[in-house]
Design an enzyme around this catalytic site. Structure first.
Site, PDB file in Angstrom:
ATOM      1  N   HIS A 118       1.346  -0.977  -0.260  1.00  0.00           N
ATOM      2  CA  HIS A 118       0.120   0.109  -0.074  1.00  0.00           C
ATOM      3  C   HIS A 118       0.753   0.716  -0.222  1.00  0.00           C
ATOM      4  O   HIS A 118       2.337   1.357   0.676  1.00  0.00           O
ATOM      5  CB  HIS A 118      -0.576   0.373   0.921  1.00  0.00           C
ATOM      6  CG  HIS A 118      -2.013  -1.297   1.302  1.00  0.00           C
ATOM      7  ND1 HIS A 118      -2.258  -1.546   2.201  1.00  0.00           N
ATOM      8  CD2 HIS A 118      -2.665  -1.558   0.111  1.00  0.00           C
ATOM      9  CE1 HIS A 118      -3.185  -3.046   1.542  1.00  0.00           C
ATOM     10  NE2 HIS A 118      -3.194  -2.367   0.743  1.00  0.00           N
ATOM     11  N   GLU A 153       0.835  -5.032  10.917  1.00  0.00           N
ATOM     12  CA  GLU A 153       0.254  -3.325  11.247  1.00  0.00           C
ATOM     13  C   GLU A 153       1.032  -2.773  11.601  1.00  0.00           C
ATOM     14  O   GLU A 153       1.119  -2.858  13.073  1.00  0.00           O
ATOM     15  CB  GLU A 153      -1.018  -3.086  11.396  1.00  0.00           C
ATOM     16  CG  GLU A 153      -2.006  -3.900  10.066  1.00  0.00           C
ATOM     17  CD  GLU A 153      -2.515  -2.584   8.861  1.00  0.00           C
ATOM     18  OE1 GLU A 153      -1.674  -1.611   8.700  1.00  0.00           O
ATOM     19  OE2 GLU A 153      -3.281  -3.784   8.408  1.00  0.00           O
ATOM     20  N   HIS A 201       2.469  -4.137   6.703  1.00  0.00           N
ATOM     21  CA  HIS A 201       1.826  -2.620   6.582  1.00  0.00           C
ATOM     22  C   HIS A 201       1.856  -1.499   7.307  1.00  0.00           C
ATOM     23  O   HIS A 201       2.052  -2.257   8.043  1.00  0.00           O
ATOM     24  CB  HIS A 201       0.268  -3.097   6.280  1.00  0.00           C
ATOM     25  CG  HIS A 201      -0.244  -3.879   5.769  1.00  0.00           C
ATOM     26  ND1 HIS A 201      -1.043  -3.683   4.560  1.00  0.00           N
ATOM     27  CD2 HIS A 201      -0.134  -5.187   4.619  1.00  0.00           C
ATOM     28  CE1 HIS A 201      -1.219  -4.400   3.405  1.00  0.00           C
ATOM     29  NE2 HIS A 201      -0.219  -5.723   3.967  1.00  0.00           N
ATOM     30  N   GLU A 256       1.600   4.059   3.162  1.00  0.00           N
ATOM     31  CA  GLU A 256       2.036   3.174   4.364  1.00  0.00           C
ATOM     32  C   GLU A 256       3.852   3.608   4.175  1.00  0.00           C
ATOM     33  O   GLU A 256       4.656   1.973   4.409  1.00  0.00           O
ATOM     34  CB  GLU A 256       1.305   1.883   4.749  1.00  0.00           C
ATOM     35  CG  GLU A 256       0.208   2.247   4.600  1.00  0.00           C
ATOM     36  CD  GLU A 256      -0.767   0.568   4.357  1.00  0.00           C
ATOM     37  OE1 GLU A 256       0.132  -0.689   4.018  1.00  0.00           O
ATOM     38  OE2 GLU A 256      -1.871   0.533   3.992  1.00  0.00           O
ATOM     39  N   ARG A 270      -3.319   5.275  -1.881  1.00  0.00           N
ATOM     40  CA  ARG A 270      -2.969   3.861  -1.180  1.00  0.00           C
ATOM     41  C   ARG A 270      -2.892   2.326  -2.108  1.00  0.00           C
ATOM     42  O   ARG A 270      -1.667   1.820  -2.562  1.00  0.00           O
ATOM     43  CB  ARG A 270      -4.803   3.432  -1.075  1.00  0.00           C
ATOM     44  CG  ARG A 270      -4.744   1.491  -0.408  1.00  0.00           C
ATOM     45  CD  ARG A 270      -6.266   1.694   0.321  1.00  0.00           C
ATOM     46  NE  ARG A 270      -6.540   0.353   0.151  1.00  0.00           N
ATOM     47  CZ  ARG A 270      -6.371  -0.605   1.803  1.00  0.00           C
ATOM     48  NH1 ARG A 270      -5.462  -0.238   2.305  1.00  0.00           N
ATOM     49  NH2 ARG A 270      -6.579  -1.783   1.575  1.00  0.00           N
TER      50      ARG A 270
END
Ligand code: 0X9
Ligand code: ZN
Length: 411
Positions: A178, A376, A301, A181, A233
């Site tokens: 993405h 994440e 991510h 990020e 994104r």
């Protein structure tokens, strides 16, 4: 030059300058966190997102879980009024998105020459990342790089292979699938730095494993976040008749393609693309994962501080869930031990939300990788995607520690 010619020249220059700086800006945009407590409130938030075209910074939408939304100044009063009226708790996390973006861009000096070595105090453009890769490849006997694919706009998707020789079990790490990020590619570079540092830990790891590290899995999208829209994104492939761009590469894998948590609208941030593996980015990951058959798969991510195991497309748990959960727990404990950063861990569908077509589900189901983790990284929304560069280093340190502990814990 005569006055009117002069004026024309000035106007032309101004026009060109305007064109060159036609980037999407977010003056006065705020990021708010909403926590609906009933399904009626969830419905209301959904309605507001649609009605005002709010950008979702996190996508969770279920009772009692907070969700971060970016609200344009023109909708702010109306959105807040409606939320207050219906007693939906809301807090402001970022007061002016553009101010944060400007602050970060200001810190980014354009260098005289491309960097050839690691610098974890700043975010890097793609050419800088690749130049650093070239630098380590030249300086270290451990690194070779290969091209796993080429994007729609013609950029290479590169992978650094770190190996002390021979052919060992493989650990796969990809970053930046993405675009916005940013701390993810920065963390892949940190991990690469550690593995090539000659430390005793690196030597120990490289005695048993080869690492394949893809620092920028979505180079077109990533460059677009530098030049045009910081919160982009997806990739940049044009689709549909509405002039929209981009497929979400993490909805494009062949894992219940088109299932829950995906969209068939090319204008959506979670557009799954025309068919599974229609995109160069997912193809590149698929092809190099299949050809190197890793023991473990990590995809990095941001943000939310989660360590996720399959599945995202169903609430059902995979056969070896207990084992993946155990190893995730070991990883999280080691990660937390470094700077106290708390992570939540568990299966994707329960920990975050249902999302089909993701890479880690594919890695587990189709590539047969027994440890397939989606992380994440920092933070929990104080800065979100705009994590200040002074957090690159601590994020790298804790993430590397977590990954090493998980590698050591895996059977
Ligand atoms: O929605 C995603 O793709 C990831 N979250 S993010 O905010 N970085 O976009 C979560 C990915 C979880 N993995 C799968 N759904 N397979
Ligand atoms: Zn992501």
């Amino acid at each position: 030059m005569e006055a009117h010619t002069m004026r024309a020249a000035v106007l032309l220059l101004l026009g060109l300058a305007a064109l060159a700086s036609a980037a999407t800006t977010f003056h006065g945009y705020r990021v708010v966190s909403v926590t609906p407590s009933t399904s009626a409130q969830v419905k209301l938030v959904k309605f507001l997102i649609k009605r005002h075209g709010l950008e979702e910074w996190t996508h969770t939408l279920k009772p009692r879980v907070s969700m971060d939304l970016m609200v344009p100044p023109s909708s702010f009063r109306a959105v807040l009024k409606t939320l207050y009226k219906h007693h939906v708790p809301v807090t402001i996390k970022i007061n002016n998105v553009q101010a944060l973006i400007d602050e970060q861009m200001k810190q980014h000096r354009v260098l005289d020459a491309l960097p050839r070595s690691f610098d974890h105090t700043r975010y890097h453009r793609l050419n800088e990342i690749y130049s650093i890769l070239d630098g380590v490849e030249t300086d270290s006997e451990l690194v070779t790089t290969y091209v796993a694919g080429t994007t729609y706009e013609g950029r290479d998707i590169r992978v650094a292979k770190v190996s002390s020789g021979g052919s060992k079990e493989v650990i796969w790490i990809d970053c930046g699938i993405h675009a916005r990020e940013w701390v993810s590619p920065a963390t892949c570079l940190y991990i690469l730095d550690q593995l090539t540092s000659g430390s005793s830990e690196a030597t120990r790891l490289l005695d048993s494993y080869d690492f394949h590290i893809m620092p920028s899995a979505n180079p077109d999208g990533y460059e677009y976040t530098w030049t045009d829209n910081r919160i982009w994104r997806k990739n940049r492939v044009p689709y549909g008749s509405l002039g929209c761009h981009g497929t979400d590469p993490n909805r494009n894998f062949d894992s219940d393609f088109g299932g829950p948590g995906t969209s068939n609208s090319p204008c959506s941030d979670i557009y799954h693309g025309p068919s599974a593996f229609s995109e160069k980015e997912s193809q590149a990951i698929r092809d190099s994962v299949i050809s190197h058959n890793p023991k473990m798969f990590f995809t990095l991510h941001s943000y939310s501080q989660l360590w996720m195991t399959p599945y995202g497309y169903t609430h059902n748990l995979p056969a070896n869930y207990n084992e993946q959960y155990r190893v995730a727990g070991v990883g999280v404990d080691a990660l937390t031990a470094v700077h106290g950063t708390r992570f939540v861990y568990g299966n994707i569908a329960d920990v975050i939300y249902m999302a089909a077509g993701g890479s880690s589900d594919w890695a587990y189901d189709s590539a047969g990788i027994q440890y397939a983790f989606a992380l994440e990284l920092r933070d929990t929304g104080n800065y979100g995607f705009l994590l200040p560069p002074d957090q690159i280093l601590p994020t790298g340190e804790e993430t590397f520690a977590g990954i090493v502990a998980a590698i050591d814990a895996a059977k």
